[in-house]
Design a protein around this motif. Sequence first.
Motif, mmCIF file in Angstrom:
data_model
loop_
_atom_site.group_PDB
_atom_site.id
_atom_site.type_symbol
_atom_site.label_atom_id
_atom_site.label_comp_id
_atom_site.label_asym_id
_atom_site.label_seq_id
_atom_site.Cartn_x
_atom_site.Cartn_y
_atom_site.Cartn_z
ATOM 1 N N PRO A 186 0.840 -1.203 0.000
ATOM 2 C CA PRO A 186 0.000 0.000 0.000
ATOM 3 C C PRO A 186 0.877 1.256 0.000
ATOM 4 C CG PRO A 186 -0.705 -1.558 1.688
ATOM 5 C CD PRO A 186 0.617 -2.038 1.179
ATOM 6 N N PRO A 187 0.415 2.350 -0.621
ATOM 7 C CA PRO A 187 1.177 3.598 -0.582
ATOM 8 C C PRO A 187 1.457 4.040 0.840
ATOM 9 C CG PRO A 187 -0.633 3.732 -2.150
ATOM 10 C CD PRO A 187 -0.828 2.454 -1.395
ATOM 11 N N ARG A 188 2.573 4.765 1.029
ATOM 12 C CA ARG A 188 2.956 5.176 2.379
ATOM 13 C C ARG A 188 1.899 6.051 3.047
ATOM 14 N NH1 ARG A 188 9.416 6.728 1.753
ATOM 15 N NH2 ARG A 188 10.143 4.612 1.215
ATOM 16 N N TRP A 189 1.193 6.863 2.221
ATOM 17 C CA TRP A 189 0.229 7.776 2.821
ATOM 18 C C TRP A 189 -0.927 7.043 3.486
ATOM 19 C CZ3 TRP A 189 -4.531 7.013 0.742
ATOM 20 C CH2 TRP A 189 -4.617 6.571 -0.581
ATOM 21 N N MET A 190 -1.131 5.757 3.151
ATOM 22 C CA MET A 190 -2.228 5.020 3.778
ATOM 23 C C MET A 190 -1.991 4.819 5.275
ATOM 24 S SD MET A 190 -3.652 2.150 1.158
ATOM 25 C CE MET A 190 -4.486 2.640 -0.352
ATOM 26 N N GLY A 191 -0.730 4.793 5.668
ATOM 27 C CA GLY A 191 -0.432 4.627 7.085
ATOM 28 C C GLY A 191 -0.972 5.768 7.928
ATOM 29 N N SER A 192 -1.088 6.954 7.323
ATOM 30 C CA SER A 192 -1.582 8.118 8.063
ATOM 31 C C SER A 192 -3.096 8.122 8.204
ATOM 32 C CB SER A 192 -1.142 9.412 7.368
ATOM 33 O OG SER A 192 -1.747 9.516 6.085
ATOM 34 N N LEU A 193 -3.776 7.199 7.513
ATOM 35 C CA LEU A 193 -5.238 7.183 7.562
ATOM 36 C C LEU A 193 -5.767 6.790 8.934
ATOM 37 C CD1 LEU A 193 -6.243 5.643 4.109
ATOM 38 C CD2 LEU A 193 -6.099 8.041 4.786
ATOM 39 N N GLN A 194 -4.962 6.099 9.724
ATOM 40 C CA GLN A 194 -5.424 5.716 11.058
ATOM 41 C C GLN A 194 -5.559 6.926 11.975
ATOM 42 O OE1 GLN A 194 -2.651 2.588 12.196
ATOM 43 N NE2 GLN A 194 -4.110 1.038 11.487
ATOM 44 N N ARG A 195 -4.990 8.052 11.544
ATOM 45 C CA ARG A 195 -5.134 9.305 12.296
ATOM 46 C C ARG A 195 -5.916 10.334 11.482
ATOM 47 N NH1 ARG A 195 -0.014 7.690 12.390
ATOM 48 N NH2 ARG A 195 0.605 9.316 10.913
ATOM 49 N N ALA A 196 -6.681 9.863 10.511
ATOM 50 C CA ALA A 196 -7.401 10.758 9.609
ATOM 51 C C ALA A 196 -8.567 11.441 10.308
ATOM 52 C CB ALA A 196 -7.910 9.976 8.402
ATOM 53 N N THR A 197 -8.989 12.560 9.732
ATOM 54 C CA THR A 197 -10.180 13.273 10.179
ATOM 55 C C THR A 197 -11.305 13.011 9.175
ATOM 56 O OG1 THR A 197 -9.599 15.261 8.929
ATOM 57 C CG2 THR A 197 -8.751 15.079 11.187
ATOM 58 N N PRO A 198 -12.569 13.213 9.568
ATOM 59 C CA PRO A 198 -13.671 13.031 8.613
ATOM 60 C C PRO A 198 -13.516 13.883 7.357
ATOM 61 C CG PRO A 198 -14.530 13.124 10.840
ATOM 62 C CD PRO A 198 -13.064 13.458 10.937
ATOM 63 N N LYS A 199 -12.976 15.084 7.501
ATOM 64 C CA LYS A 199 -12.777 15.953 6.338
ATOM 65 C C LYS A 199 -11.796 15.329 5.360
ATOM 66 C CE LYS A 199 -11.419 20.653 5.035
ATOM 67 N NZ LYS A 199 -10.982 21.984 5.537
ATOM 68 N N LYS A 200 -10.711 14.810 5.882
ATOM 69 C CA LYS A 200 -9.717 14.162 5.025
ATOM 70 C C LYS A 200 -10.298 12.890 4.398
ATOM 71 C CE LYS A 200 -5.064 12.169 5.037
ATOM 72 N NZ LYS A 200 -3.839 11.901 5.854
ATOM 73 N N ALA A 201 -11.072 12.142 5.152
ATOM 74 C CA ALA A 201 -11.679 10.910 4.635
ATOM 75 C C ALA A 201 -12.665 11.224 3.508
ATOM 76 C CB ALA A 201 -12.380 10.163 5.765
ATOM 77 N N PHE A 202 -13.442 12.288 3.664
ATOM 78 C CA PHE A 202 -14.384 12.688 2.615
ATOM 79 C C PHE A 202 -13.634 13.057 1.337
ATOM 80 C CE2 PHE A 202 -16.714 15.862 0.221
ATOM 81 C CZ PHE A 202 -17.983 15.321 0.132
ATOM 82 N N ARG A 203 -12.595 13.847 1.488
ATOM 83 C CA ARG A 203 -11.813 14.266 0.323
ATOM 84 C C ARG A 203 -11.161 13.072 -0.358
ATOM 85 N NH1 ARG A 203 -9.283 17.953 2.703
ATOM 86 N NH2 ARG A 203 -7.377 16.834 3.257
ATOM 87 N N LEU A 204 -10.676 12.138 0.443
ATOM 88 C CA LEU A 204 -10.038 10.946 -0.111
ATOM 89 C C LEU A 204 -11.044 10.104 -0.886
ATOM 90 C CD1 LEU A 204 -7.491 9.174 -0.288
ATOM 91 C CD2 LEU A 204 -8.252 8.043 1.815
ATOM 92 N N GLY A 205 -12.237 9.917 -0.322
ATOM 93 C CA GLY A 205 -13.267 9.147 -1.022
ATOM 94 C C GLY A 205 -13.652 9.786 -2.343
ATOM 95 N N PHE A 206 -13.774 11.097 -2.340
ATOM 96 C CA PHE A 206 -14.129 11.812 -3.565
ATOM 97 C C PHE A 206 -13.045 11.659 -4.621
ATOM 98 C CE2 PHE A 206 -14.112 15.533 -6.293
ATOM 99 C CZ PHE A 206 -15.428 15.600 -6.701
ATOM 100 N N LEU A 207 -11.785 11.801 -4.220
ATOM 101 C CA LEU A 207 -10.694 11.758 -5.188
ATOM 102 C C LEU A 207 -10.398 10.346 -5.679
ATOM 103 C CD1 LEU A 207 -8.219 14.339 -3.587
ATOM 104 C CD2 LEU A 207 -9.684 14.658 -5.586
ATOM 105 N N LEU A 208 -10.370 9.380 -4.765
ATOM 106 C CA LEU A 208 -10.050 8.010 -5.173
ATOM 107 C C LEU A 208 -11.063 7.444 -6.147
ATOM 108 C CD1 LEU A 208 -8.692 6.084 -2.041
ATOM 109 C CD2 LEU A 208 -7.465 6.719 -4.113
#
Length: 204
Positions: free
Chosen positions: A93-115
């Motif tokens: 998995p990309p390195r940035w996925m490791g930071s998802l365990q500390r993600a915020t709802p705003k970041k999760a929403f943006r990630l879902g939209f972009l992915l």
Amino acid sequence: MGVAKVLPLAFVMVAGPQILSAVFLATSENWRKNSAAFVAGAALSVTALVTVAYFLGTGADRSGGDHTVDVIVLVLLSAAAVHVFLTRKTSKPPRWMGSLQRATPKKAFRLGFLLLGVFPTDILTAFAVGGTLARDHDPWWHVLPFVLLTLLFLALPSLPLVFMGERAERLLPKVRDWMNDNSWITSEIVLALFIALTAKSLAG
């Protein structure tokens, strides 16, 4: 029949970083809000993509006949199959996925939209789905079962946590690893099936 035919392509939409991100978010500190935000972002982009593709396909159908849409769908599916094959060896998995365990709802929403909105395979698949439904003269709302099934797949990693608790936390990494190693095979099978169906429609 058109709706049932495109539903398996929902698996292609989520295979790869999309489902892996859903797994990471399901094990994040604020997993309920993060998972919900991720699915909401994906819902917005997937619905927009398929809708645009549907109306573009409708316009092509009216001006150029069914063969125009068939050719476009065939090219899109073939391009998606090539992309899946070329990226099949991405084992980590990309390195940035490791930071998802500390993600915020705003970041999760943006990630879902972009992915789900800018990932090459998802764009190609969504346009193939919209084009297929337009070619078959299905109404626009027939895109919704495809969208809902895609979102259900994205929500699946968080659902076991509700019912299984700690056991699900131990199971999810195994599911993540299996998807990372083998999902491309299933995606290729689904895409190959639809390429064959579209080629048959074009030949007929």
